[in-house]
Enzyme design. Structure first.
Site, PDB file in Angstrom:
ATOM      1  N   ASP B 124      -7.770  80.061  38.658  1.00 47.93           N
ATOM      2  CA  ASP B 124      -6.541  80.501  39.306  1.00 47.93           C
ATOM      3  C   ASP B 124      -5.449  80.652  38.257  1.00 47.93           C
ATOM      4  O   ASP B 124      -5.262  79.770  37.419  1.00 47.93           O
ATOM      5  CB  ASP B 124      -6.123  79.481  40.372  1.00 47.93           C
ATOM      6  CG  ASP B 124      -5.082  80.064  41.317  1.00 47.93           C
ATOM      7  OD1 ASP B 124      -5.151  81.267  41.602  1.00 47.93           O
ATOM      8  OD2 ASP B 124      -4.207  79.308  41.772  1.00 47.93           O
ATOM      9  N   HIS B 131       7.376  84.282  41.227  1.00 46.21           N
ATOM     10  CA  HIS B 131       6.866  82.992  41.719  1.00 46.21           C
ATOM     11  C   HIS B 131       7.136  81.888  40.703  1.00 46.21           C
ATOM     12  O   HIS B 131       7.663  80.822  41.046  1.00 46.21           O
ATOM     13  CB  HIS B 131       5.367  83.107  42.010  1.00 46.21           C
ATOM     14  CG  HIS B 131       4.703  81.801  42.311  1.00 46.21           C
ATOM     15  ND1 HIS B 131       4.903  81.119  43.494  1.00 46.21           N
ATOM     16  CD2 HIS B 131       3.844  81.035  41.587  1.00 46.21           C
ATOM     17  CE1 HIS B 131       4.193  79.994  43.488  1.00 46.21           C
ATOM     18  NE2 HIS B 131       3.544  79.913  42.346  1.00 46.21           N
ATOM     19  N   GLU B 197      -0.839  80.367  49.343  1.00 46.89           N
ATOM     20  CA  GLU B 197      -0.424  81.192  48.209  1.00 46.89           C
ATOM     21  C   GLU B 197      -1.071  82.559  48.380  1.00 46.89           C
ATOM     22  O   GLU B 197      -2.296  82.679  48.438  1.00 46.89           O
ATOM     23  CB  GLU B 197      -0.823  80.551  46.878  1.00 46.89           C
ATOM     24  CG  GLU B 197      -0.015  79.291  46.587  1.00 46.89           C
ATOM     25  CD  GLU B 197      -0.085  78.824  45.138  1.00 46.89           C
ATOM     26  OE1 GLU B 197      -1.059  79.168  44.436  1.00 46.89           O
ATOM     27  OE2 GLU B 197       0.848  78.110  44.715  1.00 46.89           O
ATOM     28  N   GLU B 199      -2.411  85.764  47.096  1.00 47.00           N
ATOM     29  CA  GLU B 199      -2.934  86.233  45.805  1.00 47.00           C
ATOM     30  C   GLU B 199      -3.953  87.346  46.021  1.00 47.00           C
ATOM     31  O   GLU B 199      -4.450  87.560  47.119  1.00 47.00           O
ATOM     32  CB  GLU B 199      -3.636  85.086  45.055  1.00 47.00           C
ATOM     33  CG  GLU B 199      -2.759  83.864  44.827  1.00 47.00           C
ATOM     34  CD  GLU B 199      -3.379  82.844  43.869  1.00 47.00           C
ATOM     35  OE1 GLU B 199      -4.219  83.235  43.040  1.00 47.00           O
ATOM     36  OE2 GLU B 199      -3.015  81.659  43.974  1.00 47.00           O
ATOM     37  N   ASP B 229      -4.800  80.796  48.342  1.00 45.16           N
ATOM     38  CA  ASP B 229      -5.059  79.524  47.662  1.00 45.16           C
ATOM     39  C   ASP B 229      -4.263  78.420  48.372  1.00 45.16           C
ATOM     40  O   ASP B 229      -3.145  78.092  47.975  1.00 45.16           O
ATOM     41  CB  ASP B 229      -4.641  79.655  46.196  1.00 45.16           C
ATOM     42  CG  ASP B 229      -5.081  78.472  45.367  1.00 45.16           C
ATOM     43  OD1 ASP B 229      -6.186  77.963  45.600  1.00 45.16           O
ATOM     44  OD2 ASP B 229      -4.313  78.057  44.485  1.00 45.16           O
ATOM     45  N   ARG B 233       1.458  70.742  48.692  1.00 50.26           N
ATOM     46  CA  ARG B 233       2.548  70.598  47.709  1.00 50.26           C
ATOM     47  C   ARG B 233       2.885  69.145  47.420  1.00 50.26           C
ATOM     48  O   ARG B 233       3.301  68.808  46.305  1.00 50.26           O
ATOM     49  CB  ARG B 233       3.803  71.317  48.206  1.00 50.26           C
ATOM     50  CG  ARG B 233       3.607  72.787  48.513  1.00 50.26           C
ATOM     51  CD  ARG B 233       3.216  73.573  47.277  1.00 50.26           C
ATOM     52  NE  ARG B 233       3.035  74.982  47.605  1.00 50.26           N
ATOM     53  CZ  ARG B 233       2.530  75.868  46.753  1.00 50.26           C
ATOM     54  NH1 ARG B 233       2.145  75.499  45.530  1.00 50.26           N
ATOM     55  NH2 ARG B 233       2.390  77.119  47.101  1.00 50.26           N
ATOM     56  N   GLN B 236       0.178  67.750  45.210  1.00 54.11           N
ATOM     57  CA  GLN B 236       0.355  68.370  43.889  1.00 54.11           C
ATOM     58  C   GLN B 236       1.485  67.719  43.096  1.00 54.11           C
ATOM     59  O   GLN B 236       1.344  67.445  41.902  1.00 54.11           O
ATOM     60  CB  GLN B 236       0.626  69.865  44.069  1.00 54.11           C
ATOM     61  CG  GLN B 236       0.676  70.665  42.765  1.00 54.11           C
ATOM     62  CD  GLN B 236       0.794  72.170  43.013  1.00 54.11           C
ATOM     63  OE1 GLN B 236       0.723  72.633  44.148  1.00 54.11           O
ATOM     64  NE2 GLN B 236       0.961  72.931  41.940  1.00 54.11           N
ATOM     65  N   LYS B 249      -5.410  71.542  45.383  1.00 60.64           N
ATOM     66  CA  LYS B 249      -5.924  72.909  45.479  1.00 60.64           C
ATOM     67  C   LYS B 249      -7.396  72.947  45.870  1.00 60.64           C
ATOM     68  O   LYS B 249      -8.013  74.007  45.820  1.00 60.64           O
ATOM     69  CB  LYS B 249      -5.787  73.587  44.106  1.00 60.64           C
ATOM     70  CG  LYS B 249      -4.357  73.670  43.596  1.00 60.64           C
ATOM     71  CD  LYS B 249      -3.601  74.797  44.245  1.00 60.64           C
ATOM     72  CE  LYS B 249      -2.315  75.089  43.485  1.00 60.64           C
ATOM     73  NZ  LYS B 249      -1.730  76.363  43.925  1.00 60.64           N
ATOM     74  N   THR B 253      -9.987  77.689  49.501  1.00 62.14           N
ATOM     75  CA  THR B 253      -9.383  78.957  49.106  1.00 62.14           C
ATOM     76  C   THR B 253     -10.067  80.011  49.956  1.00 62.14           C
ATOM     77  O   THR B 253     -11.301  80.097  49.947  1.00 62.14           O
ATOM     78  CB  THR B 253      -9.613  79.226  47.610  1.00 62.14           C
ATOM     79  OG1 THR B 253      -8.941  78.214  46.847  1.00 62.14           O
ATOM     80  CG2 THR B 253      -9.092  80.596  47.204  1.00 62.14           C
ATOM     81  N   GLU B 359       8.343  78.671  48.503  1.00 63.27           N
ATOM     82  CA  GLU B 359       9.430  79.556  48.059  1.00 63.27           C
ATOM     83  C   GLU B 359      10.260  80.063  49.237  1.00 63.27           C
ATOM     84  O   GLU B 359      11.484  80.097  49.172  1.00 63.27           O
ATOM     85  CB  GLU B 359       8.857  80.746  47.292  1.00 63.27           C
ATOM     86  CG  GLU B 359       8.217  80.395  45.964  1.00 63.27           C
ATOM     87  CD  GLU B 359       7.352  81.533  45.466  1.00 63.27           C
ATOM     88  OE1 GLU B 359       7.868  82.427  44.793  1.00 63.27           O
ATOM     89  OE2 GLU B 359       6.139  81.545  45.773  1.00 63.27           O
TER      90      GLU B 359
END
Lengths: 412, 412
Positions: B124, B131, B197, B199, B229, B233, B236, B249, B253, B359
Site C-alpha cells: 500500500d 491526503h 481509504e 484507492e 483499505d 485510526r 493505528q 490495516k 481490504t 479527512e
C-alpha cells in the site's frame, strides 16, 4: 527429556552433530539423482521421506511428494505428531528397519538444500528489548530509547515474502534512495551501511480466521528457522518515516535450510523475562513459550578467516512467537499455513551480544575488530555472514544448519 | 480512440453501463449452474470465457479454466493483447459469432462474483499529496505536514494479502490495542474510529527479479481495481510508531470484482501533476501514466438512504503506479504475478474531494451530514460503504463495478 536418543545412524549420536535423533528437522534437498523433495536430517545424512511415502512406509496423503513442507504442515498437529513418532521409531538404535532404510539415506555433503517451504507471507517483529533499546538510544537518545508502546505491543510490520531465500544464496548489495543528514537532496546509489539482523523465524503451520489466544497460537506454530533480515540502514534512515521500513528490508531475508520443529525444541522451553509493565490479558502466556537457543553470528571476509562477532540467546526476547502470532490476529487478520514471523533482532545485554552490525559498531562509531586484523562497521563486498544456533541437551545439541549468505558488489 | 465500440450485446451500447465493448473487464463468477470460473463483463452480461476456451473458440493454454486470472496474466503482454483482440472481434456489432455466443452469456444479476485473482503480495502506498498533507496537518501541524522524503519517494509499506476480499464481503469491526492521549495505559477493545481509504489498486501482471525502469513497470501492470483499505485510526495511532501501520490495516481490504485492464484505460492516460521538486532519474516517467478516472464514495446507513460523501479523481495522484512499481524494485525486491499495489488514498484539493472519513470529518471534529439528517465522523455498525469509479469517453464510460462492504458489529 534432555538425554540423547540413540540412532542406528551412528553420526547422529555424536555430540558434534546438530541433527541427533532428538532433532529430526525438515528440509528440501536434491542431488544428481533426485529432484527437489522432502527430507529429514539425521546425523550427516538426509532421510528421503518422499521415497518412504511412495513405498508406503510413511502415509501422509502424498504431502511428502512435493518440494516443500507446506502441504504436510496443512495436515495439522495430529499428522505432525505421527510423522515425528514414525521417524523416531524408524531411526532408533535397534530398529528392525535399518537394513531397508540405509539405501534411502543421502549424505548431506552431496546434497543441494533448497527452501524448506514456500513462504505465504512474511512478518517481521521488533521484540528484542536490548535491540530496541540500542537502536532507540542511537536515534532518539537514552531517555526516549523505547517507544511508548513497546512494553505493551509486540511491534511488527509486514515484510516481503518474495525476498526470502535459503542459506547459501548470494546477496547483491542493494541500491536505493540515500540522503545523509548533511545532504541537501537525496541521491540514488548503493547502500554503504548494509547490515544483518540475527533473528529466529517462527512458521505458522495452521490457518486461523479471526483472533486467537496465545495458547492457540502456540499450538499453531509448526517450527522455527534461523533468519537473517538483511537491512540497508542508510536506505532505512531516509525512507522509514512515517510508514516504516520498505526497500531497506526488501533485498533479501535468508533462512536456514532446516525447520526445527516446536516438538524438538519442547525440552528447551523457557519463560519470557519479567514484565516491566503488565501485559493486557490477550498477550498473557499460559506457560513458557520461548526457547533456550544459543546463537552466534560470524563474519568471514573473502579469502579471510572467520570471526565470531556476536553471541546471544533466543531467551533474551521480550515477546515469544505465540504472543506475536496472537497479536497478529487481533484485528481479524487471517493467518495462513506457511506464514513466517521473524522474531526481531536478538541482542543481549553486553556489547558482544548484539545481533546487528549497527549495534556492534554503534552506528559505525566503534568499528569491531576481526580475527585477521581487519575491522568492520558494516558489511563489505565479499563478506560471508553466517548465523548459527543450537539448543544444548545432555551430550547433544539441536541445530538448524548454517544460515549463510555472501554479499556481492552492487549491480553496475 | 474515445468513441463507443458497438456490440451485438445491446446493453453494452448504453451510456449507462460500466461495461461497454471498450472495457471488457475480467472477473470470476459462479451461479447455480457453473462453478467459479473466468468471465468477462459486457453490458449486463458475463461472457463465460472458460467454456469458450474449452470449446476451442479461445486458446490460452487452459489458463481460463482456473478460478482466477493469475495463470492468464503470467502468459504476458502478447497473450493480453490477443485475448482483448479476440473478445473485441467476437463481441463486436455484426460479428458472425453472435448466435454461437449468446448461450454463453450469463446475466450479471444472476451471478455471484468472486475474487478476480489470488493476491500474491499486497503493498500500500501513500502517494496522494492532498491526503498526505491533510493527515500531516492533523497530526503534525501545517508547517510539517509533508514528511521530508515525501516529494522524493513514493512512500509505501507492505500490507497483508490474506486480508484482501472481494466487494460484497461483510467487514467485522476490529478489536485492537487502544490508548487515547489522556489514557494512562492501553486497553483492548473494538475500534471506535473505523474508516475507509478510497484507492485504486494496480495489479502486477509480469514478474521481475531486480530493479526495473518506470517504462518497464508500465508494461508490467496488467490492470486496475477499485480498492478500499479499511483502516482503524485509533489502533493505528497507538501502534504505528516507529515501524508503520500493522493491525490497523489488517482487518480487510476490499477490491472491486472486475479488473479493468491497462489496455482499456489507455485512451484516458494523463500526466502526474507538476513536480514540486525534481525527481531522481529512476522515477522519471517517459509519458503520461496516470488515468482520468472519476471516483466517488458513498455511505448507506442500515435501512437508510445512500449519500455520496466524496468525489475525486485518480488524476490527483502525485505518483503513478508505474513509478511506485519501479521504486518497489530498487532494492532488488522480486515482484511476482498478481502482486497488488494500492495507490494510497486519493483525495483532491477541496473538502468534498477527501477519500477518507478521517479527512472528511477532520479527525472527528467536523462530522459530515448524510442525506437523511444523520451525521458521521467514522463508520457506524451497519453502514454500507461503496466506492465507484469510471473513465468517461464520448457517450460511454468504463467502470469497475461497485466496491462495497458493510461493517458488522465487533465480535463479542
Amino acid at each position: 527429556m534432555r538425554d540423547l536418543k540413540e540412532s542406528w545412524v551412528t553420526s547422529a549420536n555424536s555430540s558434534e552433530t546438530e541433527f541427533p535423533l532428538n532433532n529430526l528437522p525438515y528440509g528440501v534437498f536434491s542431488n544428481g539423482e533426485v529432484d527437489q523433495r522432502c527430507g529429514v536430517a539425521i546425523g550427516d545424512q538426509i532421510l528421503d521421506v518422499a521415497v518412504l511415502e511412495r513405498d508406503g512406509v510413511l502415509s501422509f496423503g502424498g504431502t511428502l511428494q512435493t518440494a516443500g513442507w507446506n502441504a504436510f504442515m496443512a495436515l495439522g498437529q495430529d499428522a505432525w505428531s505421527t510423522l515425528r513418532g514414525d521417524l523416531e521409531r524408524l531411526l532408533a538404535a535397534g530398529s528392525q528397519h535399518e537394513a531397508a532404510l540405509t539405501s534411502h539415506l543421502v549424505p548431506i555433503a552431496d546434497a543441494i538444500l533448497h527452501m524448506p517451504f514456500t513462504v505465504a507471507e512474511f512478518t517481521d517483529f521488533y521484540a528484542g528489548k536490548h535491540h530496541a533499546t540500542n537502536i532507540g538510544t542511537m536515534f532518539r537518545g537514552a531517555e526516549n530509547a523505547l517507544p511508548p508502546n513497546w512494553l505493551h505491543i509486540p511491534i511488527g510490520y509486514n515484510g516481503r515474502a518474495s525476498s526470502v531465500v535459503v542459506s547459501g544464496t548470494d546477496i547483491v548489495r542493494p541500491h536505493g534512495q540515500l540522503k545523509g543528514p548533511d545532504d541537501e537532496v537525496p541521491r540514488f546509489g548503493p547502500s554503504a551501511r548494509f547490515d544483518i539482523e540475527l533473528e529466529l523465524g517462527a512458521i505458522v503451520g495452521q490457518p486461523s480466521n479471526g483472533p486467537i489466544s496465545v495458547a492457540q497460537a502456540f499450538n499453531n506454530v509448526f517450527g522455527y528457522v534461523l533468519l537473517n533480515d538483511w537491512s540497508a540502514r542508510d536506505i532505512q534512515a531516509w525512507e522509514y518515516q512515517p510508514l516504516g521500513p520498505f526497500q531497506a528490508k526488501a533485498t533479501a531475508t535468508t533462512i536456514s535450510p532446516w525447520i526445527v520443529t516446536a516438538a524438538a525444541l519442547d525440552p528447551f522451553r523457557t519463560s519470557t523475562p519479567e514484565r516491566e509493565k503488565p501485559l493486557l490479558d490477550y498477550l498473557q502466556e499460559p506457560g513458557p513459550m520461548l526457547y533456550d537457543i544459543a546463537l552466534t553470528v560470524s563474519l568471514t571476509p573473502k579469502g579471510g578467516a572467520e570471526s565470531v562477532i556476536a553471541q546471544t540467546n533466543y531467551a533474551e526476547m521480550y515477546y515469544s512467537a505465540p504472543q506475536q502470532l496472537a497479536h497478529h490476529t487481533t484485528s481479524g487478520c487471517p493467518m495462513r499455513v506457511a506464514d513466517l514471523l521473524g522474531s526481531g533482532t536478538i541482542s543481549g545485554p553486553e556489547r558482544e551480544n548484539r545481533g546487528s552490525l549497527l549495534e556492534l559498531s554503534w552506528g559505525g562509531k566503534e568499528p569491531i575488530a576481526l580475527e585477521d586484523g581487519a575491522t568492520r562497521s558494516f558489511i563489505e563486498d565479499g563478506d560471508l555472514l553466517t548465523l548459527r544456533g543450537a539448543a544444548h541437551g545432555d551430550g547433544y545439541r539441536i541445530g538448524f544448519g548454517d544460515c549463510s549468505g555472501r554479499v556481492l558488489p552492487a549491480r553496475k
